[in-house]
Design a protein around this motif. Structure first.
Motif, PDB file in Angstrom:
ATOM      1  N   ILE A  93       0.842  -1.201   0.000  1.00  0.00           N
ATOM      2  CA  ILE A  93       0.000   0.000   0.000  1.00  0.00           C
ATOM      3  C   ILE A  93       0.874   1.247   0.000  1.00  0.00           C
ATOM      4  N   ASP A  94       1.902   1.246   0.842  1.00  0.00           N
ATOM      5  CA  ASP A  94       2.805   2.392   0.928  1.00  0.00           C
ATOM      6  C   ASP A  94       3.500   2.646  -0.407  1.00  0.00           C
ATOM      7  N   ARG A  95       3.976   1.568  -1.060  1.00  0.00           N
ATOM      8  CA  ARG A  95       4.660   1.723  -2.351  1.00  0.00           C
ATOM      9  C   ARG A  95       3.718   2.273  -3.419  1.00  0.00           C
ATOM     10  N   GLN A  96       2.504   1.733  -3.449  1.00  0.00           N
ATOM     11  CA  GLN A  96       1.531   2.179  -4.449  1.00  0.00           C
ATOM     12  C   GLN A  96       1.117   3.632  -4.202  1.00  0.00           C
ATOM     13  N   ALA A  97       0.934   3.988  -2.928  1.00  0.00           N
ATOM     14  CA  ALA A  97       0.533   5.361  -2.599  1.00  0.00           C
ATOM     15  C   ALA A  97       1.640   6.350  -2.957  1.00  0.00           C
ATOM     16  N   ARG A  98       2.872   6.012  -2.628  1.00  0.00           N
ATOM     17  CA  ARG A  98       4.003   6.896  -2.934  1.00  0.00           C
ATOM     18  C   ARG A  98       4.158   7.114  -4.440  1.00  0.00           C
ATOM     19  N   ALA A  99       3.884   6.050  -5.193  1.00  0.00           N
ATOM     20  CA  ALA A  99       3.976   6.168  -6.648  1.00  0.00           C
ATOM     21  C   ALA A  99       2.967   7.170  -7.189  1.00  0.00           C
ATOM     22  N   ARG A 100       1.908   7.415  -6.436  1.00  0.00           N
ATOM     23  CA  ARG A 100       0.878   8.380  -6.851  1.00  0.00           C
ATOM     24  C   ARG A 100       1.016   9.722  -6.121  1.00  0.00           C
ATOM     25  N   GLY A 101       2.124   9.896  -5.391  1.00  0.00           N
ATOM     26  CA  GLY A 101       2.364  11.176  -4.734  1.00  0.00           C
ATOM     27  C   GLY A 101       1.729  11.323  -3.373  1.00  0.00           C
ATOM     28  N   TYR A 102       1.356  10.218  -2.738  1.00  0.00           N
ATOM     29  CA  TYR A 102       0.725  10.247  -1.414  1.00  0.00           C
ATOM     30  C   TYR A 102       1.608   9.541  -0.390  1.00  0.00           C
ATOM     31  N   ASN A 103       1.493   9.963   0.853  1.00  0.00           N
ATOM     32  CA  ASN A 103       2.097   9.260   1.986  1.00  0.00           C
ATOM     33  C   ASN A 103       0.983   8.620   2.809  1.00  0.00           C
ATOM     34  N   ILE A 104       1.353   7.678   3.669  1.00  0.00           N
ATOM     35  CA  ILE A 104       0.351   7.013   4.497  1.00  0.00           C
ATOM     36  C   ILE A 104       0.624   7.244   5.982  1.00  0.00           C
ATOM     37  N   ILE A 105      -0.451   7.239   6.748  1.00  0.00           N
ATOM     38  CA  ILE A 105      -0.370   7.187   8.203  1.00  0.00           C
ATOM     39  C   ILE A 105      -0.853   5.801   8.600  1.00  0.00           C
ATOM     40  N   LEU A 106       0.037   4.998   9.140  1.00  0.00           N
ATOM     41  CA  LEU A 106      -0.259   3.595   9.444  1.00  0.00           C
ATOM     42  C   LEU A 106      -0.681   3.444  10.903  1.00  0.00           C
ATOM     43  N   CYS A 107      -1.847   2.814  11.126  1.00  0.00           N
ATOM     44  CA  CYS A 107      -2.397   2.639  12.474  1.00  0.00           C
ATOM     45  C   CYS A 107      -2.708   1.163  12.721  1.00  0.00           C
ATOM     46  N   ASN A 108      -2.728   0.790  13.981  1.00  0.00           N
ATOM     47  CA  ASN A 108      -2.989  -0.593  14.380  1.00  0.00           C
ATOM     48  C   ASN A 108      -4.161  -0.630  15.348  1.00  0.00           C
ATOM     49  N   SER A 109      -5.239  -1.311  14.961  1.00  0.00           N
ATOM     50  CA  SER A 109      -6.425  -1.373  15.816  1.00  0.00           C
ATOM     51  C   SER A 109      -6.342  -2.475  16.867  1.00  0.00           C
ATOM     52  N   SER A 110      -5.365  -3.386  16.726  1.00  0.00           N
ATOM     53  CA  SER A 110      -5.215  -4.524  17.648  1.00  0.00           C
ATOM     54  C   SER A 110      -6.504  -5.349  17.765  1.00  0.00           C
ATOM     55  N   ARG A 111      -7.284  -5.359  16.681  1.00  0.00           N
ATOM     56  CA  ARG A 111      -8.562  -6.089  16.628  1.00  0.00           C
ATOM     57  C   ARG A 111      -9.537  -5.645  17.723  1.00  0.00           C
ATOM     58  N   ASP A 112      -9.406  -4.411  18.142  1.00  0.00           N
ATOM     59  CA  ASP A 112     -10.282  -3.839  19.164  1.00  0.00           C
ATOM     60  C   ASP A 112     -11.252  -2.889  18.459  1.00  0.00           C
ATOM     61  N   PRO A 113     -12.560  -3.205  18.411  1.00  0.00           N
ATOM     62  CA  PRO A 113     -13.531  -2.358  17.702  1.00  0.00           C
ATOM     63  C   PRO A 113     -13.542  -0.920  18.191  1.00  0.00           C
ATOM     64  N   GLU A 114     -13.419  -0.720  19.509  1.00  0.00           N
ATOM     65  CA  GLU A 114     -13.425   0.638  20.049  1.00  0.00           C
ATOM     66  C   GLU A 114     -12.181   1.401  19.591  1.00  0.00           C
ATOM     67  N   GLN A 115     -11.037   0.731  19.626  1.00  0.00           N
ATOM     68  CA  GLN A 115      -9.806   1.372  19.169  1.00  0.00           C
ATOM     69  C   GLN A 115      -9.881   1.673  17.667  1.00  0.00           C
ATOM     70  N   GLU A 116     -10.527   0.791  16.922  1.00  0.00           N
ATOM     71  CA  GLU A 116     -10.708   0.996  15.489  1.00  0.00           C
ATOM     72  C   GLU A 116     -11.521   2.270  15.228  1.00  0.00           C
ATOM     73  N   ARG A 117     -12.591   2.455  15.988  1.00  0.00           N
ATOM     74  CA  ARG A 117     -13.410   3.664  15.842  1.00  0.00           C
ATOM     75  C   ARG A 117     -12.620   4.917  16.211  1.00  0.00           C
ATOM     76  N   GLU A 118     -11.837   4.821  17.281  1.00  0.00           N
ATOM     77  CA  GLU A 118     -11.029   5.961  17.706  1.00  0.00           C
ATOM     78  C   GLU A 118     -10.005   6.345  16.639  1.00  0.00           C
ATOM     79  N   LEU A 119      -9.414   5.346  16.009  1.00  0.00           N
ATOM     80  CA  LEU A 119      -8.427   5.607  14.958  1.00  0.00           C
ATOM     81  C   LEU A 119      -9.089   6.252  13.745  1.00  0.00           C
ATOM     82  N   PHE A 120     -10.297   5.806  13.435  1.00  0.00           N
ATOM     83  CA  PHE A 120     -11.031   6.406  12.314  1.00  0.00           C
ATOM     84  C   PHE A 120     -11.285   7.883  12.584  1.00  0.00           C
ATOM     85  N   GLU A 121     -11.708   8.189  13.803  1.00  0.00           N
ATOM     86  CA  GLU A 121     -11.943   9.585  14.185  1.00  0.00           C
ATOM     87  C   GLU A 121     -10.640  10.383  14.138  1.00  0.00           C
ATOM     88  N   LEU A 122      -9.552   9.775  14.619  1.00  0.00           N
ATOM     89  CA  LEU A 122      -8.250  10.440  14.621  1.00  0.00           C
ATOM     90  C   LEU A 122      -7.815  10.804  13.201  1.00  0.00           C
TER      91      LEU A 122
END
Length: 338
Positions: A83-112
């Motif tokens: 994903i990072d390689r493909q995004a960079r090829a199109r001029g984008y960078n990524i912010i990589l997050c880990n939800s740890s399979r926790d639904p609440e943490q997943e929602r918090e990351l989406f909001e972040l």
């Protein structure tokens, strides 16, 4: 030291605030001479672009959010790399997050990520309920679900055909003469694992075989859990000739347990995996497996999200890619009467 702002650069270069922004974004609205002069001033002043300030002007941060359910999973790590390689090829960078399979943490990351004004979010969901739990956010930012088949839900996703992949695996083992095949590691709460189990079961019934499952009670698939389950499994009578592991990480755990129990692969039992992670091709492993085309999955996901971002595409797309069989050395023909 005081941070140099875009206004400081504009004053030093004797140009407007918007001209600096255009120079930084390679806009064709200014001359090459002006762009070069502004960029020279930026370098001399050690100016670092503020993505938030830039977004206020050009309405884009050139950032994509990527949420993984677990960074320690080799398959997820490989996907993130592509994903990072493909995004960079199109001029984008990524912010990589880990939800740890926790639904609440997943929602918090989406909001972040929304708060960080990312242009779009690629999500490898934590579970089958992710779509419903995140539905309130999906209208706020372009989003693509990766690796999860949402079936008919009106949201973009990219997935491999897990049902077809499992069917291919059973057909392959059947051609080798196996008639007693255990599906190892079926896990509840995962659409992916449910689809693979459905493919296995359908293939068995179509070929006249009895479906046999050994379920995974844990919340994830991993080498560790595969090993623990296999240690228990190998204490039972061995009335099968092949194991179809629900994932390569499960298969690697099975290999470790088999070695400790004096069970030879493929001489005593054949072992088939699913995913084709990099470890699978290492010497002494040479795992036969069903490949998910990780580079293609990442490429299609990035193209899908950027189609929404750059072309104001307001609909949704469903991409289901074909899996393939990768033959190595962990499976062998049945050589003894059943």
């Amino acid at each position: 030291m005081k941070n140099v702002t875009i206004k400081d650069v504009a004053k030093a270069a004797n140009v407007s605030y918007s001209t600096v922004s255009r120079a930084l974004s390679n806009s064709p609205e200014i001359s090459e001479e002006t762009r070069a002069r502004v960029l020279k001033v930026c370098k001399e002043m050690n100016y670092t672009t503020s993505t938030v300030a830039r977004a206020m002007v050009v309405k884009s941060t050139k950032l994509l959010g990527v949420i993984l359910p677990g960074g320690n999973n080799p398959f997820m790590s490989e996907l993130a790399y592509h994903i990072d390689r493909q995004a960079r090829a199109r001029g984008y960078n990524i912010i990589l997050c880990n939800s740890s399979r926790d639904p609440e943490q997943e929602r918090e990351l989406f909001e972040l990520l929304i708060g960080r004004q990312v242009d779009g979010i690629i999500l490898i969901p934590s579970g089958s309920d992710s779509y419903e739990s995140l539905s309130q956010y999906l209208s706020k930012v372009p989003s693509v679900f990766l690796g999860e088949n949402l079936r008919e839900n009106p949201e973009s996703y990219v997935s491999v055909d897990n049902t077809r992949g499992a069917y291919l695996g059973v057909e392959y083992l059947y051609r080798l003469g196996h008639r007693k095949i255990v599906y190892f590691g079926r896990r509840k709460g995962s659409n992916t694992h449910q689809l693979r189990a459905e493919g296995y079961e359908t293939a068995c019934r179509n070929l006249g075989l009895e479906p046999r499952f050994y379920n995974n009670p844990f919340s994830a698939s991993s080498i560790k859990y595969g090993y623990q389950l296999a240690r228990q499994f190998f204490t039972q009578e061995r009335d099968y000739t092949a194991i179809f592991a629900a994932s390569d990480t499960n298969a690697l755990g099975i290999m470790q347990a088999a070695d400790e129990c004096g069970i030879r692969i493929p001489e005593d039992i054949s072992l088939l995996g699913f995913d084709n992670i990099q470890y699978s091709e290492l010497p002494r492993i040479h795992l036969t497996t069903i490949e998910q085309p990780k580079k293609m999955l990442a490429s299609v996901a990035v193209e899908s999200i950027l189609d929404q971002v750059e072309n104001d595409f307001s609909g949704y797309t469903h991409h289901i890619l074909n899996p393939t069989l990768v033959e190595r050395e962990s499976c062998a023909p049945v050589t003894v009467p059943e």
